[in-house]
Design a protein around this motif. Structure first.
Motif, PDB file in Angstrom:
ATOM      1  N   VAL A  30      11.432  18.962   2.435  1.00 30.54           N
ATOM      2  CA  VAL A  30      12.309  20.122   2.602  1.00 30.54           C
ATOM      3  C   VAL A  30      12.779  20.584   1.234  1.00 30.54           C
ATOM      4  N   PHE A  53       7.319  22.082   1.957  1.00 27.80           N
ATOM      5  CA  PHE A  53       6.059  21.925   1.227  1.00 27.80           C
ATOM      6  C   PHE A  53       5.581  20.521   1.548  1.00 27.80           C
ATOM      7  N   GLU A  83      14.020  13.640  -8.096  1.00 31.76           N
ATOM      8  CA  GLU A  83      14.801  14.168  -6.971  1.00 31.76           C
ATOM      9  C   GLU A  83      14.959  13.011  -5.983  1.00 31.76           C
ATOM     10  N   ASP A 114      11.183  12.507  -4.866  1.00 24.32           N
ATOM     11  CA  ASP A 114      10.284  13.668  -4.886  1.00 24.32           C
ATOM     12  C   ASP A 114      10.109  14.054  -6.352  1.00 24.32           C
ATOM     13  N   LYS A 135       4.280  19.503  -7.186  1.00 23.37           N
ATOM     14  CA  LYS A 135       4.896  18.581  -6.236  1.00 23.37           C
ATOM     15  C   LYS A 135       3.953  17.503  -5.694  1.00 23.37           C
ATOM     16  N   GLY A 203      15.214  16.373   1.155  1.00 24.27           N
ATOM     17  CA  GLY A 203      15.838  17.217   0.141  1.00 24.27           C
ATOM     18  C   GLY A 203      16.728  16.405  -0.778  1.00 24.27           C
TER      19      GLY A 203
HETATM   20 MN    MN Z   1      12.780  17.597  -3.128  1.00 28.94          MN
END
Ligand code: MN
Length: 232
Positions: A30, A53, A83, A114, A135, A203
């Motif tokens: 997210v 993604f 992240e 992430d 990513k 996230g």
């Molecule tokens: Mn992230």
């Protein structure tokens, strides 16, 4: 069945308290799911629908508790960011899953990073190009073991944090998620039919930043312990 060459081995990570492994199918992520992180990335944190993604399953870099994982600094980037994220592991698939029952689809939770080539992401955003190289690169998803729901419950609040070389960088609370885990599963399942083995990186909070080779990242979420990853 014979193949023209040996198929890639299934990606799987250990389950805490079990000798069995959790096989990874897909990794969904997210974007901008904590207000203060949306702001630091230059966006209005109004509750726009979540966006997603993905990373390839074999981007997983398993990090065992008590050990230090090694994250290879990726090529062609001069600005690689951490992240820290709560990861939800799907145990029961479905599509158009109602938010009210979405948590029934969660097998467990894990710590995840992430990792992001921020410079390539910025260029992709500017040019309207995909984020894959920013990513989804090799080893871009450091991941701890899966903690099953019966052992840890559903992670709906509690600290989420990350330090680099002992200096605190990220410190928020899972309750600050704009879209909760259940809401995220519900929304994602309108776009894709979820399957057992799917991972959802939910996230990151504010405080993202760059790392360099030699840096030691330590991250955790209340109830899931912590993990350590060195940039090499
Ligand atoms: Mn992230």
């Amino acid at each position: 069945m014979s193949y023209v060459f040996a198929p890639a081995q299934a990606v799987a990570v250990p389950v805490v308290g079990s000798s069995e492994q959790f096989p990874v199918r897909r990794i969904y992520c997210v974007g901008r799911n904590y207000e203060a992180h949306a702001r630091e990335m230059g966006h209005d944190p109004d509750r726009e629908p979540p966006f997603f993604f993905s990373k390839p399953a074999d981007a997983v870099l398993y990090v065992a508790p008590g050990e230090t994982g090694e994250f290879p600094y990726p090529s062609l980037s001069k600005n690689v960011h951490f992240e820290m994220e709560l990861v939800a592991a799907i145990g029961k698939g479905g599509k158009n899953i109602p938010a009210e029952s979405a948590l029934d689809h969660v097998y467990g939770y894990a710590l995840g990073l992430d990792m992001t080539r921020r410079d390539l992401q910025a260029e992709a955003k500017k040019l309207g190009r995909p984020w894959d190289t920013a990513k989804g690169f090799d080893h871009s998803a450091p991941l701890g073991p899966i903690h099953p729901v019966p052992a840890v419950g559903h992670v709906e609040k509690g600290a989420i944090w990350l330090s680099v070389n002992g200096e605190e960088k990220q410190n928020s609370d899972v309750s600050q998620l704009i879209w909760s885990v259940g809401e995220t599963i519900a929304y994602l399942s309108t776009l894709f039919e979820l399957q057992p083995g799917d991972l959802i990186f939910t996230g990151t909070p504010e405080g993202v930043g760059a790392v360099a080779p030699g840096d030691l990242m330590k991250g955790g979420v209340d109830g899931l312990g912590e993990f350590s990853v060195r940039v090499v």
